[in-house]
Design an enzyme around this catalytic site. Structure first.
Site, PDB file in Angstrom:
ATOM      1  N   ASP A   1      10.341   3.408  -5.968  1.00  8.02           N
ATOM      2  CA  ASP A   1       9.990   4.752  -5.489  1.00  8.02           C
ATOM      3  C   ASP A   1      11.224   5.656  -5.473  1.00  8.02           C
ATOM      4  O   ASP A   1      11.112   6.867  -5.316  1.00  8.02           O
ATOM      5  CB  ASP A   1       9.413   4.678  -4.064  1.00  8.02           C
ATOM      6  CG  ASP A   1       7.895   4.830  -4.059  1.00  8.02           C
ATOM      7  OD1 ASP A   1       7.352   5.410  -5.019  1.00  8.02           O
ATOM      8  OD2 ASP A   1       7.263   4.379  -3.086  1.00  8.02           O
TER       9      ASP A   1
ATOM     10  N   GLN B   1       4.108   2.215   1.417  1.00  5.29           N
ATOM     11  CA  GLN B   1       3.351   3.466   1.433  1.00  5.29           C
ATOM     12  C   GLN B   1       3.708   4.273   2.682  1.00  5.29           C
ATOM     13  O   GLN B   1       3.618   3.777   3.803  1.00  5.29           O
ATOM     14  CB  GLN B   1       1.841   3.163   1.384  1.00  5.29           C
ATOM     15  CG  GLN B   1       0.966   4.398   1.268  1.00  5.29           C
ATOM     16  CD  GLN B   1       1.193   5.177  -0.024  1.00  5.29           C
ATOM     17  OE1 GLN B   1       1.326   4.610  -1.106  1.00  5.29           O
ATOM     18  NE2 GLN B   1       1.254   6.498   0.081  1.00  5.29           N
TER      19      GLN B   1
ATOM     20  N   LYS C   1      -2.957   3.078  -7.020  1.00 10.07           N
ATOM     21  CA  LYS C   1      -1.747   2.504  -7.615  1.00 10.07           C
ATOM     22  C   LYS C   1      -2.012   1.070  -8.080  1.00 10.07           C
ATOM     23  O   LYS C   1      -1.596   0.669  -9.171  1.00 10.07           O
ATOM     24  CB  LYS C   1      -0.591   2.542  -6.598  1.00 10.07           C
ATOM     25  CG  LYS C   1      -0.075   3.961  -6.352  1.00 10.07           C
ATOM     26  CD  LYS C   1       0.873   4.040  -5.158  1.00 10.07           C
ATOM     27  CE  LYS C   1       1.258   5.490  -4.870  1.00 10.07           C
ATOM     28  NZ  LYS C   1       2.071   5.650  -3.652  1.00 10.07           N
TER      29      LYS C   1
END
Ligand code: NAP
Length: 295
Positions: free
Chosen positions: A120, A97, A53
């Site tokens: 997200d 994460q 990412k």
């Protein structure tokens, strides 16, 4: 029949070149899109996702701010970090994460992210807005899958779609997106309580496997001509590989490609799209927060 390969890497590259224009427009206006990346522990899969990412951010001109915490970090420390990112004007998107270690309440941590920086799309506010089709951030993997279907010309209007998996980050939001009028599929969601998985999958024009179980979808379950989207990322032992394992999805790719109409590979299918949608959401967040209209 030999399936059309849906090349997620190639489609992701096309989208990234479109996004690069948006980044330069923002930069010209004095805004450098910024993504805070928070990683806890050293889970090898998480480390490799975060690395991919951050590399993608760098390539497109998004600044990433990484913070790594040890596995035993206190939840309060994580919450303080998120509060600091919420306040930081250089940060437009915040990514924590997952999964987090067991001693940390994942919901509390995700819920602490400012919804306007939740790129997200995991906070209850964004998930609720998604359900109501209000402006929001949509979880990257489901968003990437819808984009893959559209850009590959897979007919979805009236199609029967079967989603195998009901997680909060993939299966549930994906099922919701598939029933939007703009996609218009008729959706069945399967899970471990489903009595006859094969019978459901056999009916499907579109199968989306997101269970994390190698070999779950086999050739005998697939309707000829169906579109197979394989979300699973599984590490299976393979002594012929340097790392001692290889990656595979939930679908028996070699066999399934003989009967499917379209199929995604693993790796190189859904994965690159997930990262691309993260870039897209971060760019949108930078524009919205800075009140800049992008084309
Ligand atoms: P998860 O939270 O473990 O959820 C898995 C889901 O699959 C659950 O709903 C589970 O049902 C269902 N399931 C498991 N075994 C099944 C079976 N035998 N039959 C029917 N349903 C079954 O996983 P996730 O986070 O959604 O991720 C799923 C997979 O996608 C993983 O391999 C993950 O690595 C991969 N992934 C890939 C990307 C990408 O960008 N490529 C992104 C995210 C995730 P229950 O609810 O009944 O337990």
């Amino acid at each position: 029949m030999s399936a059309v390969l849906i090349d997620g890497k190639k489609i992701a590259e096309e989208i990234r070149s479109e996004l690069a224009g948006k980044v330069s427009a923002l930069r010209t206006a004095g805004v450098v899109p910024g993504l805070a990346v928070i990683l806890v522990g050293e889970n090898p899969a998480s480390v490799s996702y975060v690395t991919a990412k951050e590399k993608a951010c760098e390539e497109i001109g998004i600044q990433s701010f990484e913070t790594r915490f040890p596995e035993n970090v206190a939840e309060s420390v994580l919450l303080e970090k998120i509060a600091a990112c919420n306040r930081d004007p250089k940060v437009h998107g915040i990514l924590v994460q997952l999964p987090l270690p067991r001693h940390i309440d994942e919901r509390r941590v995700i819920g602490a992210i400012d919804p306007s920086k939740d790129v997200d799309g995991f906070t209850p506010i964004n998930l609720g807005r998604m359900l109501l089709e209000e402006p929001c951030y949509i979880p990257c993997t489901p968003l990437g899958i819808i984009e893959l279907l559209k850009r590959s010309g897979v007919p979805t209007n009236g199609a029967r779609a079967v989603v195998v998996g009901r997680s909060n980050i993939v299966g549930k939001p994906l099922a919701n997106l598939l029933i939007r009028k703009s996609v218009n599929a008729t959706v069945t969601v399967c899970h471990t309580g489903t009595r006859d998985l094969a019978a459901h999958v056999k009916e499907a024009d579109i199968v989306i496997a997101c269970a994390g179980k190698p070999g779950l979808v086999s050739i005998d379950m697939i309707k000829p001509g169906a579109c197979i989207i394989d979300v699973g990322v599984n590490r299976v032992p393979d002594p012929t590989k340097k790392k001692g394992y290889r990656l595979c999805g939930d679908v028996d790719f070699e066999e399934a490609s003989k009967v499917a109409g379209w199929i995604t590979p693993v790796p190189g299918g859904v994965g690159p799209m997930t990262i691309t949608m993260l870039l897209s959401n971060t760019i949108d967040a930078a524009a919205r927060i800075s009140d800049i209209a992008l084309q």
